[in-house]
Write an enzyme that holds these catalytic residues in place. Sequence first.
Site, PDB file in Angstrom:
ATOM      1  N   SER A  42       0.863  -1.181   0.000  1.00  2.30           N
ATOM      2  CA  SER A  42       0.000   0.000   0.000  1.00  2.30           C
ATOM      3  C   SER A  42       0.899   1.230   0.000  1.00  2.30           C
ATOM      4  CB  SER A  42      -0.922  -0.007   1.220  1.00  2.30           C
ATOM      5  OG  SER A  42      -0.185   0.041   2.413  1.00  2.30           O
ATOM      6  N   HIS A 155      -3.369  -6.004   2.662  1.00  2.00           N
ATOM      7  CA  HIS A 155      -2.479  -7.009   3.246  1.00  2.00           C
ATOM      8  C   HIS A 155      -3.164  -8.348   3.489  1.00  2.00           C
ATOM      9  CE1 HIS A 155       0.331  -3.628   4.902  1.00  2.00           C
ATOM     10  NE2 HIS A 155       0.314  -3.710   3.591  1.00  2.00           N
ATOM     11  N   GLU A 164      -4.687  -2.489   9.239  1.00  2.00           N
ATOM     12  CA  GLU A 164      -3.958  -3.052  10.383  1.00  2.00           C
ATOM     13  C   GLU A 164      -4.621  -2.715  11.711  1.00  2.00           C
ATOM     14  OE1 GLU A 164       0.143  -1.735  10.140  1.00  2.00           O
ATOM     15  OE2 GLU A 164      -0.006  -1.810   7.953  1.00  2.00           O
ATOM     16  N   GLU A 205       1.532  -9.244   7.269  1.00  5.95           N
ATOM     17  CA  GLU A 205       2.356  -8.819   8.401  1.00  5.95           C
ATOM     18  C   GLU A 205       2.163  -9.722   9.617  1.00  5.95           C
ATOM     19  OE1 GLU A 205       1.625  -4.586   8.745  1.00  5.95           O
ATOM     20  OE2 GLU A 205       2.832  -4.193   6.956  1.00  5.95           O
ATOM     21  N   ASP A 242      -3.910   1.118  11.605  1.00  5.98           N
ATOM     22  CA  ASP A 242      -3.479   1.752  10.363  1.00  5.98           C
ATOM     23  C   ASP A 242      -4.609   1.542   9.369  1.00  5.98           C
ATOM     24  OD1 ASP A 242      -2.416   2.771   8.081  1.00  5.98           O
ATOM     25  OD2 ASP A 242      -0.727   1.368   7.935  1.00  5.98           O
ATOM     26  N   GLU A 286      -3.215   5.596  12.268  1.00  2.66           N
ATOM     27  CA  GLU A 286      -2.342   5.930  11.138  1.00  2.66           C
ATOM     28  C   GLU A 286      -3.177   6.040   9.859  1.00  2.66           C
ATOM     29  OE1 GLU A 286       0.888   3.137  10.857  1.00  2.66           O
ATOM     30  OE2 GLU A 286       1.087   3.422   8.713  1.00  2.66           O
ATOM     31  N   ASP A 313       1.616   8.282   7.276  1.00  6.83           N
ATOM     32  CA  ASP A 313       2.498   7.325   6.579  1.00  6.83           C
ATOM     33  C   ASP A 313       2.510   7.693   5.095  1.00  6.83           C
ATOM     34  OD1 ASP A 313       3.723   5.150   5.369  1.00  6.83           O
ATOM     35  OD2 ASP A 313       2.143   3.725   5.823  1.00  6.83           O
ATOM     36  N   LYS A 338       9.840   5.004   7.312  1.00  4.46           N
ATOM     37  CA  LYS A 338      10.192   3.813   6.534  1.00  4.46           C
ATOM     38  C   LYS A 338      11.380   4.179   5.647  1.00  4.46           C
ATOM     39  CE  LYS A 338       5.493   1.954   5.942  1.00  4.46           C
ATOM     40  NZ  LYS A 338       4.281   2.126   5.085  1.00  4.46           N
ATOM     41  N   HIS A 366       8.518  -1.332   9.588  1.00  4.74           N
ATOM     42  CA  HIS A 366       8.788  -2.308   8.526  1.00  4.74           C
ATOM     43  C   HIS A 366       7.941  -1.978   7.293  1.00  4.74           C
ATOM     44  CE1 HIS A 366       5.074  -4.974   9.715  1.00  4.74           C
ATOM     45  NE2 HIS A 366       4.804  -3.701   9.759  1.00  4.74           N
ATOM     46  N   LYS A 389       6.944  -0.417  14.621  1.00  7.40           N
ATOM     47  CA  LYS A 389       5.838  -1.166  14.019  1.00  7.40           C
ATOM     48  C   LYS A 389       6.455  -2.258  13.179  1.00  7.40           C
ATOM     49  CE  LYS A 389       2.823  -0.033  10.529  1.00  7.40           C
ATOM     50  NZ  LYS A 389       1.693   0.562   9.812  1.00  7.40           N
TER      51      LYS A 389
HETATM   52  P1  PGA Z   1       3.087  -1.255   3.131  1.00  9.86           P
HETATM   53  O1  PGA Z   1       2.206  -1.237   4.441  1.00  9.86           O
HETATM   54  O2  PGA Z   1       4.442  -1.665   3.491  1.00  9.86           O
HETATM   55  O3  PGA Z   1       2.333  -2.232   2.261  1.00  9.86           O
HETATM   56  O4  PGA Z   1       3.024   0.156   2.572  1.00  9.86           O
HETATM   57  C1  PGA Z   1       2.652  -0.781   5.658  1.00  9.86           C
HETATM   58  C2  PGA Z   1       1.913   0.441   6.089  1.00  9.86           C
HETATM   59  O5  PGA Z   1       1.007   0.939   5.381  1.00  9.86           O
HETATM   60  O6  PGA Z   1       2.204   0.953   7.155  1.00  9.86           O
HETATM   61 ZN    ZN Z   2       0.624   2.632   6.884  1.00  9.82          ZN
END
Ligand code: PGA
Ligand code: ZN
Length: 428
Positions: A42, A155, A164, A205, A242, A286, A313, A338, A366, A389
Site C-alpha cells: 500500500s 495485506h 492493520e 504482516e 493503520d 495511522e 504514513d 520507513k 517495517h 511497528k
Molecule cells: P506497506 O504497508 O508496506 O504495504 O506500505 C505498511 C503500512 O502501510 O504501514
Molecule cells: Zn501505513
Amino acid sequence: MSAVTNLRAIEILDSRGNPTLQVQAELASGSRASAKVPSGASTGINEAVELRDGDTSRYLGKGVREAVNNVNTEILLALEGFAADDQRAIDETLIRLDGTENKGRLGANAILGVSLAVAHAMASEQGVPLYRRLANRDRYELPVPMFNILNGGQHADNNVDIQEFMVLPLGLPTFSEGLRAAAETFHALKAILKSKGYGTAVGDEGGFAPELKSNEEPMELIVEAIATAGYEPGGDVLIGLDAAASEFCKDGVYVFDQSDGSRRSAVEISAMWADWAARYPLISLEDGFSEVDHSGWKTGTAQLGGQLQLVGDDLFVTNPKIFQAGISDGLANSILIKLNQIGTVTETLDCIQMARDNGYTFIISHRSGETSDTTIADLAVACGGGQIKTGSTCRSDRVAKYNRLLEIEAELGSHAVYAGRQAFGAWL
Ligand code: PGA
Ligand code: ZN
C-alpha cells in the site's frame, strides 16, 4: 582509512516471494556487512521509486536485475575509494548520482541497499552494534511494539477494509514483558477466532486475516483477547490502527468496498474514528485519511489530535520536504518512518530530527514485504522514539526484528529502559 572497496548486490526474495536486493559493502580494512531491502504494497504516491525490470518473463515483471546491476557497476564506480565513515557524504553522492527527484533512475531499492550496507559495514569496522553506530547515547530506550494482530485492506484477502489492527503493550515494565503480553494476546485472539468459527490464517504482516461481520468487529475481538490473556485493556495494552485510507478513498469519498460498501465523507469518517476512540482503548490512528485529502487531514487533526496519535504514513512518505509542508499545514501529530520510502539513511535521520524539532512523535516501521534484515530494530533503539511497528510474532521476517530487540535488551542489561507509557504521554 575506512574506504569503500567493493559493493556487491544480488537479487533475493522478500516475504511475498517478490525479488528485492541484498547489498554487501566491503571496506579497505576488510570489514564487510550486508543489508536487505524491504518493499511495500500500500505504497504512497510520493514514495521514492523502486526500480523493477518490467520483464514479464521473470517474476511477473518484478525482477530487480537492473537495480542489482546499477549497484555493481555505476554506484560502485562512484563510491570506490570513498570514505565510508561519512554517511551523509555517501548518501548525498548517491542522490546526486541518481539525479532524479524520486531516485527512479538508479532505483531507491539500489540506493537504500548501498546506504544501509555501508552503515552496517562501518558498525562492523568499529566493532559496535548498529544502534551505537547510528547514535551515540548514554541511555538507550527499547521501543513499544505496535504489534499487528489482525490484517485487512491490501495485506489480506478478507472482507476487512482497515489494513492493520495493532496492540500496544505500553503499560508493561520492560520490552520483553511488553512483547510477551502482545504475543499472549495474539494467542488468545487465535483461540477466540477459532471458537467463533473464524479463520486463523494470517496476512502479510502476520496478523490474522479472517472474514468478519464488520470493520468494527476486530475492535471487540481484540479487547476480549487482551482481557482473556490476563491484561487490562486500556491500562496494560492499548489499540492502534493503520486504516491506510488512501487505499479506499475514491474521489474524496471513503468507501468500505471490501466489507459492506458503505460510503463516508471525510467529516463522517472522522466522526467514526472519534466514536471508536470513545468506546475502545484506541490511542493511535495511522492514515485515517487519504494522502490526497489534506482538508480531511486538517479538520481530522483539529478534531482528533488531542485524544489520538495521528500518524502520517502515505501522507508524509518519510520525505523531509513533504513532511515540512504537512507540519506547516497542521496535518497529523506523528510520522511513520520507513527507510525505503525515501531511500537513504541520512534523509531518514533528517526526517526523524524534523519530527523531534516540531513536537511530532515518530515510529520506525517495517514494510509489508520484508526479509530477515533487522536494521529497523537498531534504528528504533538508536533514535529513541519509543515506538516500532513490525508485525506480529508470526512469520520469521517479523519475528527477526523482535528477536533483535530482545538481543539488544539483553546486551544493555540494567541500562535497558522501556519507553512504555512515556512514548504516548500526550494521549494517555
Ligand atoms: P506497506 O504497508 O508496506 O504495504 O506500505 C505498511 C503500512 O502501510 O504501514
Ligand atoms: Zn501505513
